[in-house]
Write a protein that holds these residues in place. Sequence first.
Motif, short mmCIF file in Angstrom:
data_model
loop_
_atom_site.label_atom_id
_atom_site.label_comp_id
_atom_site.label_asym_id
_atom_site.label_seq_id
_atom_site.Cartn_x
_atom_site.Cartn_y
_atom_site.Cartn_z
N ASN A 100 -4.18 20.18 6.77
CA ASN A 100 -4.01 18.80 7.22
C ASN A 100 -5.34 18.08 7.45
O ASN A 100 -5.39 17.09 8.19
CB ASN A 100 -3.17 18.76 8.50
CG ASN A 100 -1.70 19.03 8.25
OD1 ASN A 100 -1.09 18.45 7.35
ND2 ASN A 100 -1.12 19.93 9.01
N ASN A 101 -6.42 18.58 6.84
CA ASN A 101 -7.74 17.94 6.92
C ASN A 101 -8.28 17.85 8.36
O ASN A 101 -9.11 16.98 8.65
CB ASN A 101 -7.71 16.52 6.32
CG ASN A 101 -7.35 16.52 4.85
OD1 ASN A 101 -7.77 17.41 4.10
ND2 ASN A 101 -6.57 15.55 4.42
N ILE A 102 -7.85 18.72 9.22
CA ILE A 102 -8.27 18.67 10.63
C ILE A 102 -9.67 19.25 10.78
O ILE A 102 -9.94 20.34 10.30
CB ILE A 102 -7.26 19.43 11.50
CG1 ILE A 102 -5.91 18.70 11.47
CG2 ILE A 102 -7.76 19.58 12.94
CD1 ILE A 102 -4.78 19.45 12.14
N THR B 210 -2.03 28.80 13.78
CA THR B 210 -2.36 28.84 12.35
C THR B 210 -2.92 27.49 11.94
O THR B 210 -2.26 26.46 12.11
CB THR B 210 -1.11 29.15 11.51
OG1 THR B 210 -0.49 30.35 12.01
CG2 THR B 210 -1.48 29.35 10.05
N ALA B 211 -4.15 27.51 11.40
CA ALA B 211 -4.81 26.27 10.97
C ALA B 211 -5.55 26.52 9.67
O ALA B 211 -6.70 26.12 9.49
CB ALA B 211 -5.75 25.76 12.05
N VAL B 212 -4.90 27.18 8.73
CA VAL B 212 -5.51 27.56 7.45
C VAL B 212 -5.85 26.31 6.64
O VAL B 212 -5.12 25.31 6.66
CB VAL B 212 -4.54 28.46 6.66
CG1 VAL B 212 -5.03 28.69 5.24
CG2 VAL B 212 -4.33 29.78 7.39
N GLY B 213 -6.96 26.36 5.89
CA GLY B 213 -7.28 25.33 4.92
C GLY B 213 -7.61 23.97 5.50
O GLY B 213 -7.37 22.95 4.83
N PRO C 284 -5.43 10.13 0.84
CA PRO C 284 -6.79 10.66 0.71
C PRO C 284 -7.68 10.23 1.87
O PRO C 284 -7.70 9.06 2.24
CB PRO C 284 -7.27 10.05 -0.61
CG PRO C 284 -6.01 9.82 -1.40
CD PRO C 284 -4.98 9.42 -0.39
N GLY C 285 -8.39 11.18 2.47
CA GLY C 285 -9.27 10.90 3.60
C GLY C 285 -8.59 10.87 4.94
O GLY C 285 -9.24 10.79 5.99
N GLU C 286 -7.26 10.95 4.97
CA GLU C 286 -6.51 10.91 6.22
C GLU C 286 -6.35 12.33 6.77
O GLU C 286 -6.27 13.29 6.03
CB GLU C 286 -5.14 10.27 5.98
CG GLU C 286 -4.41 9.86 7.23
CD GLU C 286 -3.12 9.09 6.92
OE1 GLU C 286 -2.65 8.33 7.76
OE2 GLU C 286 -2.60 9.27 5.79
N LYS C 287 -6.29 12.44 8.10
CA LYS C 287 -6.08 13.74 8.74
C LYS C 287 -4.98 13.63 9.79
O LYS C 287 -4.72 12.55 10.33
CB LYS C 287 -7.37 14.26 9.36
CG LYS C 287 -7.90 13.40 10.50
CD LYS C 287 -9.20 13.98 11.04
CE LYS C 287 -9.76 13.11 12.16
NZ LYS C 287 -11.04 13.66 12.70
N LEU C 288 -4.35 14.73 10.08
CA LEU C 288 -3.28 14.76 11.07
C LEU C 288 -3.86 14.57 12.47
O LEU C 288 -4.80 15.25 12.86
CB LEU C 288 -2.53 16.10 11.00
CG LEU C 288 -1.30 16.24 11.90
CD1 LEU C 288 -0.21 15.26 11.47
CD2 LEU C 288 -0.77 17.67 11.86
N LEU C 289 -3.29 13.63 13.23
CA LEU C 289 -3.75 13.32 14.57
C LEU C 289 -2.67 13.68 15.60
O LEU C 289 -1.48 13.70 15.27
CB LEU C 289 -4.10 11.83 14.69
CG LEU C 289 -5.18 11.31 13.74
CD1 LEU C 289 -5.32 9.80 13.89
CD2 LEU C 289 -6.51 12.00 13.99
#
Length: 317
Positions: free
Chosen positions: A157-159, A175-178, A131-136
Amino acid sequence: MVRLTIDLIAKSKKHFKKKRGLSLSEYLKTLTHLHFSNKNIEDIGDLSMCRNLTVLYLYDNQITRICNLSFASNLTHLYMQNNNITHINNLSNLQRLSKLYLGGNQVAVVEGLEQLSELKELHLENQKLSPGEKLLFDPRTLVSLAGSLCVLNISNNNIDDIRDMAVLKELQHFTAVGNKLHNVEELEDVLIHWRQLLQMDLGGNPVCKKPKYRDRLILVCKNLEVLDGREINDLTRQFLIYWKASKEARKKKANKQMLQGPLIYYPITNNFNLNQDPNPFHIYNHTDVQRWKLPHYLCGLLNPVAFSAAICSGVEA
């Protein structure tokens, strides 16, 4: 624990049928495609006898790390989506790798791809992050992929920022959906570098609700054919180009008129400590003006005759 080994391959009915009288070692040398998806595999053993392997299917398993693939210098396609992989590593010898599928894993940082100069597709959607993490993305990996990568999927990926990806100048499908992209200006700054882009899907991001979002991105991406699943026809693009040019022309004309506007004459006020207060509604002659006494600091700068003539000229005008 289920481990992918030579023995497991030998016991596979699917592969056994293809041997056709060959010994196991001879058969393994001819093997180019290996299918072991959805087999509860947790680890990869020694497969070095499969030296001509080009496509490896290992999706829908329980694999936690990428290992023992350094022998596969001919590998072009690697399918490892929906496993439990946490780090991208041990791929440096796969220099012919063209397509890498790692969606549905637990990768938090995209790294370790610096040697994959022929990688064209990278699929990283739906990472199982905390939770709260995003792909880097490691900047070194992005720079190394700049000249080859054509397809990138980073959906869900919460980007919230893709400005570092501007270096991926060969991208054709993005593609960067959602995700959490919200700034149109930042997107424009990136897309202006992606001149090969043909298809893009940003559905489900906050930015999609911004005014003129679609129009602005179409204008920036000159070759874009599909945006968020909707085709872009030539008529729409030409209309937007004309609309933008017309808007800029009107703005330029308004600025020009502002610079060339009429001068405004203000009524004379008693700023010079005159003997007699001037009346702003009275037209003064030269004699009236000459009676006004200028402060000493203006006497050396202005010719009283010229000054009075200029004032009267302005008032009478």
